[in-house]
Scaffold this motif. Structure first.
Motif, PDB file in Angstrom:
ATOM      1  N   GLN A  25       0.916  -1.132   0.155  1.00 11.46           N
ATOM      2  CA  GLN A  25      -0.153   0.006  -0.031  1.00 11.46           C
ATOM      3  C   GLN A  25       0.906   1.364   0.024  1.00 11.46           C
ATOM      4  O   GLN A  25       0.362   2.361  -0.685  1.00 11.46           O
ATOM      5  CB  GLN A  25      -0.881  -0.081   1.389  1.00 11.46           C
ATOM      6  CG  GLN A  25      -2.205  -1.051   0.933  1.00 11.46           C
ATOM      7  CD  GLN A  25      -2.864  -1.020   2.324  1.00 11.46           C
ATOM      8  OE1 GLN A  25      -2.754  -0.524   3.401  1.00 11.46           O
ATOM      9  NE2 GLN A  25      -4.009  -1.846   2.462  1.00 11.46           N
ATOM     10  N   ARG A  26       2.042   1.277   0.801  1.00 13.22           N
ATOM     11  CA  ARG A  26       2.723   2.318   0.920  1.00 13.22           C
ATOM     12  C   ARG A  26       3.307   2.754  -0.665  1.00 13.22           C
ATOM     13  O   ARG A  26       3.602   3.888  -0.991  1.00 13.22           O
ATOM     14  CB  ARG A  26       3.782   2.568   1.842  1.00 13.22           C
ATOM     15  CG  ARG A  26       4.858   1.324   1.902  1.00 13.22           C
ATOM     16  CD  ARG A  26       5.636   1.169   2.983  1.00 13.22           C
ATOM     17  NE  ARG A  26       6.499   0.073   2.931  1.00 13.22           N
ATOM     18  CZ  ARG A  26       7.648  -0.088   3.901  1.00 13.22           C
ATOM     19  NH1 ARG A  26       7.941   0.730   4.958  1.00 13.22           N
ATOM     20  NH2 ARG A  26       8.363  -1.100   3.644  1.00 13.22           N
ATOM     21  N   CYS A  27       3.575   1.721  -1.361  1.00 13.73           N
ATOM     22  CA  CYS A  27       4.342   1.666  -2.654  1.00 13.73           C
ATOM     23  C   CYS A  27       3.329   2.425  -3.402  1.00 13.73           C
ATOM     24  O   CYS A  27       3.566   3.069  -4.511  1.00 13.73           O
ATOM     25  CB  CYS A  27       4.843   0.404  -2.992  1.00 13.73           C
ATOM     26  SG  CYS A  27       6.260  -0.139  -2.070  1.00 13.73           S
ATOM     27  N   VAL A  28       2.038   1.932  -3.393  1.00 12.17           N
ATOM     28  CA  VAL A  28       1.038   2.501  -4.282  1.00 12.17           C
ATOM     29  C   VAL A  28       0.838   4.132  -3.899  1.00 12.17           C
ATOM     30  O   VAL A  28       0.704   4.657  -4.951  1.00 12.17           O
ATOM     31  CB  VAL A  28      -0.403   1.754  -4.126  1.00 12.17           C
ATOM     32  CG1 VAL A  28      -1.400   2.481  -4.793  1.00 12.17           C
ATOM     33  CG2 VAL A  28      -0.214   0.461  -4.607  1.00 12.17           C
ATOM     34  N   ILE A  29       0.718   4.474  -2.907  1.00 13.98           N
ATOM     35  CA  ILE A  29       0.660   5.756  -2.190  1.00 13.98           C
ATOM     36  C   ILE A  29       1.750   6.306  -2.966  1.00 13.98           C
ATOM     37  O   ILE A  29       1.701   7.692  -3.545  1.00 13.98           O
ATOM     38  CB  ILE A  29       0.522   5.862  -0.729  1.00 13.98           C
ATOM     39  CG1 ILE A  29      -0.851   5.205  -0.479  1.00 13.98           C
ATOM     40  CG2 ILE A  29       0.595   7.391  -0.482  1.00 13.98           C
ATOM     41  CD1 ILE A  29      -1.006   5.341   1.255  1.00 13.98           C
TER      42      ILE A  29
END
Length: 440
Positions: A299-303
């Motif tokens: 998720q943090r990579c997507v953000i």
């Protein structure tokens, strides 16, 4: 008009946020509408002045059609500009409310919109209020702590199953949970239940619709950071937003199965992939064959990818799609008056250092959290974010070229995965790490 437009742009090169002002948007709509009508009048009056009645009937038909097409061609850019800007204005009014309408938000001063702060903290919540569920489940919770002068950002990821969070003395829920949220329940009191609990118990939370405030209070006290604003992102609205900018390029470390029954709807293959909105959504959501903490890492990579790849050029090229998706996407307490300085800050963030810290096992156990350790790590991450950015390693792997599609599919309709493994395959670190290094 062109010279006036050029003068306006040159005078505001350092203030991109001025385009969010109502006065600027409405001026553009009016001028574009006047321009379209003026070109139409010019084309028609010129045609009449040329005396088309002198032509044969066939000549009048041909010339009339030609002038009609000319009118459409010259009016189209102006009409498109007017409708696009109006759509964005409408989306802005739909999503962002005035600070005067929200007593929880500090008044916005034009001369000092950040109220003397050098850091602003945003709570980014991924919520899933699907038709087959009751209420809002805040399954993704990240805090973006942004240094205002430089744009350097730390992304704190909190697990949804963080138990028995504390509330600050100022919170009404502190009186009901002095030892932590549902501390009497050994396996209950999860962080992703706080929002809905506060909404369901207004007599305890201090009023109706206090879910956002309760979650902000709990996370503020957990990280020892003042959460200024929140944004609730609907999962499926986020997918529309990713599609609106043309997808996200993400380095996928290993195959990720998603949807259907235990991942039978599709597989996102390892490698550097261009993900559609649906694929990016499931890349950040799927727990098939992994766990909550692995999902948090994705998720943090997507953000981070969205923050870096949603360039002004892409936003301008997809104005209407982005505005439409935004209306379905967000609930926020960010006041309308803050949009101008916020856009300027967002441009700083795009080119600044971005790091991330996850509170996951084995360093941090959600079932028995060490609150002092979490606060110390948060403070250290904020301090480290102001250090110069390290150069990327020369040995960083090049993007994987692949002619094959990024996702292999079966004909099974996508649905939420029901398998939820609990093991953790992620390495935890005491310090925040660069998203460039973590996500490739």
């Amino acid at each position: 008009m062109l010279l006036g437009l050029l003068a306006f742009v040159l005078a505001n090169l350092d203030n991109a946020g001025i385009v969010t002002r109502d006065s600027v948007m409405m001026t553009v709509v009016v001028l574009a509408s006047v321009g379209a009508l003026s070109w139409f009048a010019l084309a028609v009056s010129s045609y009449v002045a040329l005396g088309p009645n002198r032509l044969t009937q066939q000549g009048q038909i041909i010339s009339g059609v030609a002038v009609g097409l000319l009118c459409v061609v010259v009016m189209a850019p102006f009409a498109l500009s007017a409708t696009s800007v109006y759509t964005v204005w409408d989306a802005k009014k739909h999503v962002f409310k005035s600070a005067e309408d929200n007593p929880d938000v500090a008044p916005i001063k034009e001369e000092d919109p950040w109220n003397g702060k050098d850091r602003v903290n945003f709570l980014l919540v991924g919520g899933d209020a699907a038709g087959n569920r009751t209420g809002v489940r805040t399954d993704s919770m990240n805090v973006a702590s942004v240094h205002i002068p430089t744009g350097a950002t730390v992304l704190f990821s909190l697990p949804r199953n963080l138990q028995h969070v504390r509330f600050p003395p100022s919170s009404p829920l502190r009186r009901h949970f002095p030892n932590g949220f549902m501390a009497e329940l050994p396996n209950g009191g999860l962080l992703n239940e706080v929002w809905q609990y506060a909404n369901d118990h207004p007599e305890q939370a201090g009023g109706k619709n206090r879910g956002p405030r309760a979650l902000m209070d709990a996370i503020s006290y957990t990280l020892n950071l003042d959460i200024d604003y929140y944004v609730l992102m609907n999962m499926y609205g986020f997918a529309d937003l990713v599609d609106a900018i043309g997808g996200l390029t993400i380095h996928v470390e290993q195959d990720v199965k998603w949807g259907g029954l235990y991942g039978t709807a599709g597989t996102i293959r390892a490698g550097t992939r261009r993900l559609s909105g649906e694929e990016a959504l499931w890349y950040g959501r799927s727990r098939v064959g992994s766990d909550d903490f692995s999902r948090m890492s994705r998720q943090r990579c997507v953000i981070g990818a969205f923050a870096q790849q949603a360039t002004p050029q892409k936003i301008l090229a997809n104005f209407n799609s982005i505005a439409t998706a935004t209306k379905r996407l967000a609930e926020t307490n960010i006041p309308e008056e803050l949009l101008e300085p916020l856009l300027d800050l967002a441009l700083k963030v795009k080119d600044a250092k971005m790091s991330s810290l996850q509170f996951v096992p084995p360093k941090y156990w959600p079932g028995s959290p060490d609150w002092v350790k979490i606060r110390r790590a948060s403070a250290k991450a904020v301090q480290d974010s102001l250090k110069p950015r390290r150069a990327k390693a020369a040995t960083q792997a090049a993007p994987t070229a692949s002619a094959s599609p990024s996702v292999s599919r079966t004909q099974v309709r996508a649905a939420q995965p029901t398998e939820t493994p609990t093991r953790n395959s992620q390495k935890a670190n005491d310090s925040a790490e660069s998203l460039d290094e973590l996500c490739g």
